[in-house]
Design an enzyme around this catalytic site. Structure first.
Site, PDB file in Angstrom:
ATOM      1  N   GLU A  31      51.265  40.818  39.880  1.00 55.28           N
ATOM      2  CA  GLU A  31      51.224  41.270  41.276  1.00 55.28           C
ATOM      3  C   GLU A  31      52.466  40.852  42.075  1.00 55.28           C
ATOM      4  O   GLU A  31      52.361  40.294  43.163  1.00 55.28           O
ATOM      5  CB  GLU A  31      49.940  40.760  41.941  1.00 55.28           C
ATOM      6  N   ASN A  73      52.013  42.753  35.277  1.00 55.53           N
ATOM      7  CA  ASN A  73      50.675  43.295  35.513  1.00 55.53           C
ATOM      8  C   ASN A  73      50.514  43.510  37.013  1.00 55.53           C
ATOM      9  O   ASN A  73      50.933  42.671  37.810  1.00 55.53           O
ATOM     10  CB  ASN A  73      49.668  42.243  35.006  1.00 55.53           C
ATOM     11  N   HIS A  89      41.458  48.335  39.056  1.00 54.25           N
ATOM     12  CA  HIS A  89      40.296  48.094  39.913  1.00 54.25           C
ATOM     13  C   HIS A  89      40.194  49.339  40.793  1.00 54.25           C
ATOM     14  O   HIS A  89      41.113  49.622  41.569  1.00 54.25           O
ATOM     15  CB  HIS A  89      40.516  46.867  40.802  1.00 54.25           C
ATOM     16  N   GLU A 136      42.243  45.379  33.794  1.00 51.50           N
ATOM     17  CA  GLU A 136      41.175  44.778  34.619  1.00 51.50           C
ATOM     18  C   GLU A 136      40.237  45.838  35.182  1.00 51.50           C
ATOM     19  O   GLU A 136      39.770  45.740  36.320  1.00 51.50           O
ATOM     20  CB  GLU A 136      41.799  43.985  35.785  1.00 51.50           C
ATOM     21  N   ASP A 181      37.452  48.046  36.663  1.00 49.08           N
ATOM     22  CA  ASP A 181      36.070  48.133  37.125  1.00 49.08           C
ATOM     23  C   ASP A 181      36.010  49.259  38.141  1.00 49.08           C
ATOM     24  O   ASP A 181      37.033  49.668  38.689  1.00 49.08           O
ATOM     25  CB  ASP A 181      35.507  46.808  37.677  1.00 49.08           C
TER      26      ASP A 181
END
Ligand code: G3I
Length: 322
Positions: free
Chosen positions: A130, A178, A214, A246, A248
């Site tokens: 990030e 990432n 996400h 990651e 979701d």
């Protein structure tokens, strides 16, 4: 899932907390269904390196060591998250007492120690997490320019330095940057792309890009999915691996309709990764809604009671070629 995905040479991963391994359902689903795991928190700087190097016992490897043992016992790969990030850092780093030179030495020693300990055990690392703002500018962090490790206002130079330290420690680990919100083509993914292109040209050791993914149901639009596909392709064209790191899918409620829409989106993402030869990992950020950072977001493949949701079948189907 792990066997079906293996036929496509894709690893299926999930974020894991070692304390949950004591729940039999948790451990069983993890080892039966997943070929890869990643510590959700245990390798973050504040957890693994809570005390300064002057302390007789600066590191705490208990969590990641337990996960290495689990992964090895169940023939799973392990991914490392993360070496350089602005969150979950110890007070001794963020407290303001360190000069750029001291921060530089602290980060170098951190990377050497952590990557070195897990060489041959962790196959890929989110070296930097990030690092970009949504508008594509560099995020201001303790590592970049507050006060930084000596590369303030030099763009991605501090990322390059971290990658070089990681490569010097473990030549075989795959090194990633990432980020979230970089899945589709836009200012943030453009900035990461420009950096990656420059790094590839100059042989800076960057092996791949982690796309966190996400998301919510708004991602299930043809424009978003087409842009995602095109974005993966341009990074693949640079010779980089792609890991979905990651995923979701946050829901407002768990009505049957929402669960079906969620299922469709999971299936679409698996199909896109399966259609991209450079996409080698699909990882979800936890697997049961019982233990999800989204809390009430119903974002994962198993519900709070470890029952499979419609998303499970939708995720599996494309891997079975159906
Ligand atoms: O360890 C302490 C514990 O000692 C304390 O009693 C407890 C009380 O709140 O907090 C515990 O720390 C929590 C930690 O998770 C471990 O459980 C933190 O409060 C909590 O903020 C932290 O949340 C994590 C979050 O990153 C922090 O930013 C989530 O579990 C984790 O899922 C989340 O993961 C991030 C990825 O690393 C990067 N991408 C986004 C993703 C989701 O936010």
């Amino acid at each position: 899932m792990r066997d079906a995905a293996a036929r496509h040479r894709i690893l299926i991963g999930t974020a894991v907390e070692p304390s949950y391994l004591a729940e039999p359902e948790y451990a069983k689903i993890l080892s039966d269904e997943f070929s890869m795991l990643e510590p959700e928190n245990n390798l973050k700087f504040g957890q693994v390196h809570p005390r300064p190097d002057t302390d007789p016992n600066p590191y705490d490897f208990s969590g990641p060591d337990a996960l290495v043992a689990f992964a090895q016992a169940h023939k799973m790969k392990m991914r490392g998250h993360t070496l350089v990030w602005h969150n979950q850092q110890p007070r001794w780093v963020t407290g303001g007492g360190l000069t750029p030179d001291q921060l530089n030495k602290a980060l170098q020693s951190h990377i050497k120690t952590v990557v070195g300990r897990y060489a041959g055990k962790i196959f890929a690392w989110d070296v930097v997490n990030e690092a970009f703002n949504d508008d594509g500018s560099m995020r201001h962090t303790v590592w970049y320019d507050r006060p930084g490790i000596g590369f303030a206002d030099q763009g991605a130079a501090y990322i390059e330095q971290a990658l070089r330290w990681a490569r010097a420690t473990d030549r075989r680990a795959k090194l990633f940057v990432n980020d979230y919100g970089a899945e589709t083509i836009g200012k943030k993914s453009d900035a990461i792309y420009a950096m990656a292109k420059d790094f590839r040209k100059r042989r800076v050791p960057l092996d791949g890009i982690g796309f966190q993914l996400h998301c919510d149901l708004s991602f299930d639009r043809p424009e978003a999915l087409d842009s995602f596909k095109a974005n993966l392709q341009r990074f693949a064209d640079l010779g980089l691996d792609i890991h979905i790191t990651e995923m979701d899918v946050r829901l407002r409620n768990n009505s049957p309709e929402s669960l079906d829409q969620q299922a469709k989106l999971y299936g679409d993402v698996v199909k896109i990764c399966g259609g991209q030869p450079r996409c080698k990992v699909i990882q979800i950020w936890g697997f049961t809604d019982k233990h999800s950072w989204l809390r009430n977001g119903h974002g994962l493949l198993w519900d709070e009671n470890y029952q499979k949701k419609p998303a499970y079948d939708a995720f599996l189907r494309p891997l079975l070629g159906k």
